[in-house]
Design an enzyme around this catalytic site. Structure first.
Site, short mmCIF file in Angstrom:
data_model
loop_
_atom_site.label_atom_id
_atom_site.label_comp_id
_atom_site.label_asym_id
_atom_site.label_seq_id
_atom_site.Cartn_x
_atom_site.Cartn_y
_atom_site.Cartn_z
N ASN A 134 0.78 -1.17 0.06
CA ASN A 134 -0.10 0.15 0.00
C ASN A 134 0.79 1.31 -0.01
O ASN A 134 1.94 1.28 0.72
CB ASN A 134 -1.14 0.01 1.10
CG ASN A 134 -0.39 -0.39 2.50
OD1 ASN A 134 0.52 -0.84 2.59
ND2 ASN A 134 -1.01 0.31 3.42
N ASN A 155 -1.00 8.54 0.70
CA ASN A 155 -0.84 10.10 0.39
C ASN A 155 -1.68 10.89 1.34
O ASN A 155 -2.70 10.46 1.74
CB ASN A 155 -1.21 10.05 -1.05
CG ASN A 155 -0.86 11.47 -1.59
OD1 ASN A 155 -1.65 12.59 -1.55
ND2 ASN A 155 0.51 11.55 -2.18
N ALA A 156 -1.03 12.26 1.40
CA ALA A 156 -1.67 13.11 2.58
C ALA A 156 -3.01 13.36 1.98
O ALA A 156 -3.98 13.69 2.77
CB ALA A 156 -0.73 14.37 2.34
N TYR A 187 -5.82 11.56 1.17
CA TYR A 187 -5.96 10.15 1.31
C TYR A 187 -6.44 9.39 0.27
O TYR A 187 -5.85 8.36 0.11
CB TYR A 187 -7.19 10.18 2.55
CG TYR A 187 -6.35 10.34 3.71
CD1 TYR A 187 -5.27 10.98 4.05
CD2 TYR A 187 -7.15 10.40 5.05
CE1 TYR A 187 -4.57 11.17 5.29
CE2 TYR A 187 -6.83 10.44 6.18
CZ TYR A 187 -5.39 11.01 6.41
OH TYR A 187 -4.91 11.39 7.58
N CYS A 210 -4.10 0.55 -2.57
CA CYS A 210 -3.88 -0.48 -1.87
C CYS A 210 -2.73 -1.38 -2.48
O CYS A 210 -2.52 -1.41 -3.62
CB CYS A 210 -5.24 -1.38 -1.88
SG CYS A 210 -6.65 -0.63 -1.18
N GLU A 265 -2.90 -4.55 -3.39
CA GLU A 265 -3.29 -5.66 -4.19
C GLU A 265 -3.39 -4.87 -5.64
O GLU A 265 -2.81 -5.18 -6.86
CB GLU A 265 -4.69 -6.12 -4.35
CG GLU A 265 -4.99 -6.64 -2.75
CD GLU A 265 -5.11 -6.05 -1.51
OE1 GLU A 265 -4.62 -4.73 -1.61
OE2 GLU A 265 -5.67 -6.58 -0.76
N CYS A 316 -10.51 -3.31 -4.81
CA CYS A 316 -9.38 -4.27 -5.24
C CYS A 316 -10.11 -5.45 -5.83
O CYS A 316 -9.56 -6.12 -7.15
CB CYS A 316 -8.50 -4.77 -4.41
SG CYS A 316 -7.38 -3.14 -3.80
N1 THU Z 1 -5.17 -1.51 2.01
C1 THU Z 1 -4.72 -2.29 1.28
O1 THU Z 1 -3.62 -2.37 0.75
N2 THU Z 1 -5.50 -3.42 0.79
C2 THU Z 1 -6.70 -3.41 1.08
O2 THU Z 1 -7.47 -4.53 0.67
C3 THU Z 1 -7.37 -2.87 1.95
C4 THU Z 1 -6.73 -1.70 2.82
C5 THU Z 1 -4.47 -0.37 2.74
C6 THU Z 1 -5.00 0.95 2.25
C7 THU Z 1 -4.36 1.88 3.42
O3 THU Z 1 -3.19 2.18 3.05
C8 THU Z 1 -4.40 1.03 4.51
O4 THU Z 1 -4.40 -0.56 4.19
C9 THU Z 1 -5.40 1.34 5.79
O5 THU Z 1 -6.68 0.91 5.12
#
Ligand code: THU
Length: 156
Positions: free
Chosen positions: A61, A64-65, A67, A72, A74, A114
């Site tokens: 993941n 960024n500031a 949001y 993610c 994936e 995702c």
């Molecule tokens: N996040 C992922 O990388 N994959 C997911 O399927 C859900 C959430 C990340 C997004 C964010 O950077 C952090 O987890 C908290 O939500």
């Protein structure tokens, strides 16, 4: 007419029970948590995607500031794989793992956005992409197909 949808998945008590290729992919997802840029959530997610030619592309993941501008793990992994290996664009399995701020490994399951992205690539390739998710306590959940994670997804 009422209809019922049933999904099946497999759970393992630990990664030790997984077939070797899936276990190694999950280990790469765990390792990829170290590459997360997550100064806002302090939650790291690692993803490892195995292409059908054996190549593995990892993602994590990236926050960024502003949001919503982050991405993610994936989608980072599958977009990188699609951009770097457009001649393959064929995926056998995706493993996902989470890591909390204190370093503890924890559950990670692809979010809805995702799932939509993964489902599109799976639909195009015409065969299933396995999804391997680390759960709390080292348990592991395996879905045989992205379609099991996103019934009735958007199609165009
Ligand atoms: N996040 C992922 O990388 N994959 C997911 O399927 C859900 C959430 C990340 C997004 C964010 O950077 C952090 O987890 C908290 O939500």
């Amino acid at each position: 007419m009422d209809k019922t949808l049933t999904i099946s998945y497999h759970e393992y008590d630990s990664a030790a029970g997984l077939p070797v290729a899936d276990r190694e992919l999950l280990e790469q997802a765990v390792a990829a948590t170290a590459t997360a840029y997550s100064p806002y959530s302090h939650f790291s997610v690692g993803a490892a995607l195995r292409l059908t030619d054996g190549t593995v592309v990892c993602g994590s993941n990236q926050e960024n500031a502003a949001y919503p501008s982050g991405l993610c793990a994936e989608r980072t992994a599958i977009f990188a794989a699609s951009a770097q290996h457009p001649d393959v664009r064929d995926y056998a399995a995706l493993a996902v793992a989470g890591r909390a701020a204190d370093g503890t490994l924890c559950e990670a399951s692809p979010c809805g956005a995702c799932r939509q992205v993964l489902a599109e690539y799976e639909g195009r390739q015409g065969h299933p992409m396995r999804v391997i998710c680390l759960l709390q306590g080292g348990r592991v959940r395996v879905f045989a197909s992205v379609a099991d994670l996103l019934p009735f997804g958007f199609v165009f």
